[in-house]
Design a protein around this motif. Structure first.
Motif, PDB file in Angstrom:
ATOM      1  N   UNK A   1      34.484  47.616  35.474  1.00  0.00           N
ATOM      2  CA  UNK A   1      35.730  47.860  36.194  1.00  0.00           C
ATOM      3  C   UNK A   1      36.528  48.972  35.521  1.00  0.00           C
ATOM      4  N   UNK A   2      36.651  48.897  34.209  1.00  0.00           N
ATOM      5  CA  UNK A   2      37.418  49.910  33.489  1.00  0.00           C
ATOM      6  C   UNK A   2      36.747  51.276  33.573  1.00  0.00           C
ATOM      7  N   UNK A   3      35.432  51.309  33.478  1.00  0.00           N
ATOM      8  CA  UNK A   3      34.709  52.580  33.521  1.00  0.00           C
ATOM      9  C   UNK A   3      34.877  53.270  34.878  1.00  0.00           C
ATOM     10  N   UNK A   4      34.644  52.508  35.963  1.00  0.00           N
ATOM     11  CA  UNK A   4      34.668  53.126  37.287  1.00  0.00           C
ATOM     12  C   UNK A   4      36.067  53.202  37.895  1.00  0.00           C
ATOM     13  N   UNK A   5      37.049  52.564  37.250  1.00  0.00           N
ATOM     14  CA  UNK A   5      38.430  52.708  37.704  1.00  0.00           C
ATOM     15  C   UNK A   5      39.150  53.838  36.983  1.00  0.00           C
ATOM     16  N   UNK A   6      38.852  53.997  35.679  1.00  0.00           N
ATOM     17  CA  UNK A   6      39.624  54.920  34.846  1.00  0.00           C
ATOM     18  C   UNK A   6      38.842  56.162  34.431  1.00  0.00           C
ATOM     19  N   UNK A   7      37.662  55.971  33.872  1.00  0.00           N
ATOM     20  CA  UNK A   7      36.935  57.115  33.309  1.00  0.00           C
ATOM     21  C   UNK A   7      36.137  57.877  34.361  1.00  0.00           C
ATOM     22  N   UNK A   8      35.465  57.151  35.253  1.00  0.00           N
ATOM     23  CA  UNK A   8      34.669  57.789  36.310  1.00  0.00           C
ATOM     24  C   UNK A   8      34.999  57.106  37.639  1.00  0.00           C
TER      25      UNK A   8
ATOM     26  N   UNK B   1      47.144  44.421  40.577  1.00  0.00           N
ATOM     27  CA  UNK B   1      48.594  44.241  40.627  1.00  0.00           C
ATOM     28  C   UNK B   1      49.279  45.574  40.351  1.00  0.00           C
ATOM     29  N   UNK B   2      50.590  45.552  40.230  1.00  0.00           N
ATOM     30  CA  UNK B   2      51.340  46.795  40.063  1.00  0.00           C
ATOM     31  C   UNK B   2      51.019  47.501  38.754  1.00  0.00           C
ATOM     32  N   UNK B   3      50.452  46.789  37.804  1.00  0.00           N
ATOM     33  CA  UNK B   3      50.076  47.388  36.524  1.00  0.00           C
ATOM     34  C   UNK B   3      48.597  47.775  36.487  1.00  0.00           C
ATOM     35  N   UNK B   4      47.903  47.606  37.621  1.00  0.00           N
ATOM     36  CA  UNK B   4      46.503  47.983  37.678  1.00  0.00           C
ATOM     37  C   UNK B   4      45.553  46.937  37.155  1.00  0.00           C
ATOM     38  N   UNK B   5      46.039  45.723  36.927  1.00  0.00           N
ATOM     39  CA  UNK B   5      45.180  44.657  36.425  1.00  0.00           C
ATOM     40  C   UNK B   5      44.423  44.007  37.581  1.00  0.00           C
ATOM     41  N   UNK B   6      43.140  43.715  37.407  1.00  0.00           N
ATOM     42  CA  UNK B   6      42.334  43.176  38.509  1.00  0.00           C
ATOM     43  C   UNK B   6      42.694  41.735  38.849  1.00  0.00           C
ATOM     44  N   UNK B   7      42.576  41.432  40.141  1.00  0.00           N
ATOM     45  CA  UNK B   7      42.825  40.088  40.649  1.00  0.00           C
ATOM     46  C   UNK B   7      41.962  39.912  41.891  1.00  0.00           C
TER      47      UNK B   7
END
Length: 230
Positions: free
Chosen positions: A31-38, A87-93
């Motif tokens: 999730x972090x890789x494909x949301x933020x880095x790529x 959510x508004x902070x970008x945390x997955x739910x």
């Protein structure tokens, strides 16, 4: 095909959001890789056998599009990866339930409207609501006759005029969109069987090819065993 307004209303049966426990979530790194880095979305086009489904529709006197919408929404709601949100902070739910938004074509204007209805695991009342919505809005002159779509809906479009073997939506900032987008094509007769193209577009942060393949397999099973149409 439907395109969403920049912001969604919260009106409607907004389902609960379950936060993801990042400490135990197997998909955290992906999730972090494909949301933020790529940031990356992808589309897969599949050909489903709808021979039994089409025959059962005729016997049961049900409408094709409402039945397609219900089958897709049923499989989508089985799996967390197709109900993802942030959510508004970008945390997955994960949404507890997601509801289908779908297009209604106005042949006189050659435009479409995008409408939605709450998902119901009981096919019959869902079918009747969709039939009523399609009838009510087939002459709509606005793109969103019900107002802004809720946040907890995913998109389904139908292209009954065209059988395709590939379909992709090039969405500006699509890496911010985590719910699936499904596009249906025209039935095609081959060797005594009926096939239907279906394109699934999804964010790579929430789903891999494995997950889309499972969705396709479960959808094919519903369409091959359409006793739920009765």
């Amino acid at each position: 095909m439907a395109d969403r307004p920049p912001r969604r209303a919260t009106a409607g049966p907004r389902s609960l959001v379950r936060p993801v426990d990042l400490a135990t979530w197997p998909r955290r790194a992906h999730f972090e890789h494909y949301s933020d880095r790529v940031p990356c979305t992808y589309s897969v086009t599949l050909q489903l056998d709808v021979t039994e489904f089409r025959r059962a529709l005729s016997d049961a006197r049900r409408k094709t599009y409402p039945a397609q919408i219900w089958a897709i929404a049923t499989v989508v709601n089985r799996h967390d990866e197709f109900r993802m949100a942030v959510d508004d902070l970008g945390r997955p739910a994960v949404w507890e339930t997601v509801h289908p938004a779908f297009t209604v074509f106005n042949p006189e204007r050659e435009t479409f409207a995008a409408v939605w209805t709450p998902y119901d695991p009981d096919f019959s009342p869902f079918h009747e609501r969709v039939v009523d919505l399609l009838r009510e809005h087939r002459s709509a002159t606005s793109m969103f006759p019900q107002g802004d779509l809720p946040e907890d809906v995913f998109d389904i479009s139908s292209l009954p005029w065209m059988h395709f073997t590939g379909f992709n939506l090039d969405i500006v900032e699509g890496h911010r969109h985590y719910l699936p987008i499904v596009t249906l094509g025209r039935f095609d007769e081959r060797d005594g069987r009926t096939h239907m193209p279906i394109a699934v577009q999804i964010h790579h942060a929430v789903a891999d090819g494995f997950h889309v393949a499972r969705l396709a397999r479960e959808l094919q099973d519903l369409l091959s065993r359409p006793d739920w149409l009765c």
